[in-house]
Write an enzyme that holds these catalytic residues in place. Structure first.
Site: not given
Length: 499
Positions: A144, A142
Site C-alpha cells: 500500500e 504489503c
C-alpha cells in the site's frame, strides 16, 4: 548519514552493511501470535516492517544512491523475511539498479518487490494527494503506497470477495454457499439478454456489498477512536499537532480507508466465458447457470469448453482484459463514493494476501470453469489457467488495466525461470521490467525458485527453515505456509519453467 560517515572515515562500507543486516535480523525476531484460522487468510503469519529504496525525490529527480545498492546486497546475503523491501522504479532509474534487483531475485532472494512511480504517483493524486507528497510515497504493509509521515491510511481495512457479487448477480441475490438470498434481487438471469444487463446486475450487487462493508468498517473506526486512540503514532504524523487531534479522529493530513477486491481475474474469466458461450456461440444462459448450480456434474463437456476454448485474462487476447478493466472500474467507483469517520476517502486496492484461497470456499462454480470451493485468482494476477502464453502475455494483460484507480495498491506475483536473469548480462530482465511499466504496470514481485527445491522443502521442512518465498505483497518462510499456499507457489513455478 551514511554518506557523511563514509566520507569522514567513521565507518566502512562493510561495517555499514553489517549494521543493516543486524537491523534486518532484529526486525525478523517479531513473531505474531494468531489463531489457526488467521494463517489461512494471511499465510506465513505476515508481518509488515518495511523499507523502501529508489524512486524519485520530492522534485521528481532520481533518488537512487549508494545506500540503495548496499541495502539490496545486505538483504540478499541474510535473506530474512523482514523487512518487506520495496524498490521504486521510474523512467530515469539506472539500468544498473534494475540489474542489482535481478541479481537478488536470481539468487533466490524474494526481495525486493518492485513499484512503478509513473502509475502510483498519479493514483495517489487521484485520491487527493499533492504532487510533492505523492512523490514522497513508500509502500507499507504489503503493497500500500502512502505519503510518508502524513497519512493515517487504514490500508487494510477490509477485503471483499469480488467473485461473490457475480455469483449473486447470476442467481438473483442467492448464495449457493449460504443457501439463502444475501444480496438484492437483480432480476432472473433467464431474462438477461445482453452482457450489459449482466454487468448492470453485477454492479448492483457490488454496490450493496460495498455499502455494508463501509458500514462495518466505519463502526470499527469509531470504536477505535473512542477506545484505542494512538497518541504515540499521532505525535509522529503531520497535521495532528496543528489540529490537536489524534490520528484515529482525523488528525493526519491524509485520511484514507483502503479496501481490497479479491478475485478480479476469476470474475474477468467468468464474464468472458458468458460472452463467448452464450452471446457468441448460442449456448442458452439458463443451461450455463444450471451447469454451475450442479458444479458441472453432467456438464463436463461444457466445463472443458469453458476452460480450454475461451480466452483467459493473462493471455493478452483482449476480451478478458476488457472485462478485468471493467471489474476494476466498477469496484473502484463504488468504493470511492464513500468517506470514513475521519473525513477521508475510501480508496480501492487489488491484493489478496492469501485470502483468495479461503474466499473461494464461499463461492460456487463459476462460468470460468472453476468448480465450487476452489481458490480465486491471486491479487491482480491471472488465475493459473491464464498463464499459458508466457510472462510477456501476462504482463501485457495486467498492464491493460487502469490501475490509477488503485490508490491502495495491487499485488502481481509472478514466477520466472532463472535463465531470464542470465540472458544478455541481465539486460533482458531490465527490458522486460521497463516494458511492463511503460505499458502501465503498477507493481510486480517474483519467485525465482525450482520446483525441486520447493518439493523437498515440503517433505523435509526442518532442513529448509531458511527458505524464503514471495507469497503476495510480503515474504515468508515457505515451511510456515499452509499446504494450499505452498501448492499455489509450486504450480506457478512449474508453469514458468515449462514456458
Amino acid at each position: 548519514l551514511y554518506k557523511k560517515d563514509i566520507e569522514s572515515g567513521k565507518i566502512t562500507r562493510e561495517e555499514a552493511k553489517e549494521l543493516l543486516q543486524c537491523l534486518w535480523i532484529k526486525m525478523s525476531e517479531f513473531t505474531p501470535v494468531f489463531p489457526d484460522f488467521f494463517n489461512e487468510y494471511f499465510s506465513g503469519l505476515m508481518t509488515s516492517q518495511g523499507a523502501c529504496i529508489g524512486g524519485v525525490d520530492e522534485n521528481g529527480h532520481d533518488a537512487t544512491n549508494d545506500l540503495s545498492y548496499l541495502i539490496l546486497e545486505s538483504i540478499r546475503e541474510v535473506n530474512t523475511p523482514q523487512p518487506n523491501l520495496f524498490a521504486r522504479i521510474h523512467k530515469e532509474t539506472p539500468d544498473d539498479f534494475i540489474k542489482a534487483i535481478g541479481k537478488n531475485l536470481s539468487e533466490g532472494c524474494p526481495h525486493p518487490s518492485i513499484y512503478n512511480d509513473e502509475v502510483i504517483i498519479p493514483a495517489l493524486m487521484k485520491a487527493g494527494v499533492s504532487l510533492e507528497d505523492a512523490r514522497d510515497y513508500a509502500p507499507l504493509g504489503c503493497v500500500e503506497p502512502n505519503p510518508q509521515g502524513k497519512t493515517f491510511g487504514s490500508t487494510d481495512a477490509a477485503l471483499m470477495n469480488i467473485a461473490l457479487p457475480l455469483e449473486l448477480a447470476l442467481h438473483n441475490g442467492y448464495s449457493t454457499f449460504f443457501k439463502k438470498r444475501i444480496g438484492p434481487r437483480t432480476g432472473s438471469p433467464k431474462k438477461f439478454s445482453s452482457m450489459e444487463e449482466i454487468l448492470k446486475a453485477f454492479r448492483k450487487q457490488v454496490r450493496y456489498i460495498v455499502k455494508n462493508m463501509v458500514k462495518g468498517t466505519n463502526a470499527l473506526s469509531i470504536a477505535h477512536s473512542l477506545y484505542y486512540p494512538s497518541p504515540l503514532l499521532s505525535s509522529l504524523i503531520d497535521g495532528t499537532i496543528e489540529k490537536g487531534m489524534d490520528v484515529t479522529w482525523g488528525g493526519a493530513k491524509y485520511n484514507f480507508s483502503g479496501v481490497q477486491a479479491v478475485g478480479v481475474g476469476e470474475v474477468a474469466d467468468s464474464l468472458t466465458g458468458i460472452e463467448f458461450a452464450v452471446f457468441r456461440n448460442g449456448i442458452p444462459l439458463e443451461t450455463l447457470i444450471n451447469a454451475i448450480k450442479k458444479n458441472f456434474e453432467g456438464a463436463e463437456d461444457l466445463r472443458a469448453y469453458l476452460l480450454n476454448k475461451i480466452p483467459k485474462y493473462g493471455e493478452d487476447e483482449g476480451t478478458a482484459e476488457r472485462y478485468a478493466r471493467e471489474v476494476v472500474r466498477i469496484y473502484s467507483e463504488e468504493v470511492m463514493k464513500h468517506r470514513n469517520p475521519r473525513g477521508g476517502l475510501y480508496i480501492p486496492g487489488f491484493y489478496s494476501i492469501t485470502t483468495h484461497i479461503p474466499f473461494g470456499r464461499f463461492v460456487g462454480a463459476l462460468p470460468s470453469g472453476r468448480k465450487k470451493g476452489e481458490p480465486l485468482s491471486n491479487g491482480i494476477s491471472p488465475a493459473e489457467r491464464g498463464c499459458r502464453k508466457g510472462p510477456t502475455a501476462v504482463m501485457r494483460s495486467v498492464a491493460a488495466l487502469d490501475l490509477t484507480y488503485a490508490g491502495n495498491g495491487v499485488n502481481h506475483t509472478m514466477a520466472l525461470d532463472p535463465s531470464v536473469f542470465e540472458m544478455e548480462d541481465g539486460r533482458l530482465f531490465v527490458s522486460l521490467l521497463r516494458a511492463y511499466f511503460a505499458l502501465g504496470g503498477m507493481q510486480v514481485q517474483f519467485n525465482v525458485l525450482s520446483e525441486k527445491i520447493l518439493r523437498e522443502a515440503q517433505k523435509n521442512p526442518d532442513k529448509y527453515r531458511w527458505l524464503t518465498v514471495r507469497v503476495a505483497g510480503y515474504s515468508a518462510y515457505f515451511t510456515e505456509l499452509t499446504k494450499e499456499a505452498q501448492e499455489e507457489i509450486i504450480n506457478r513455478v512449474s508453469i514458468a519453467k515449462g514456458l
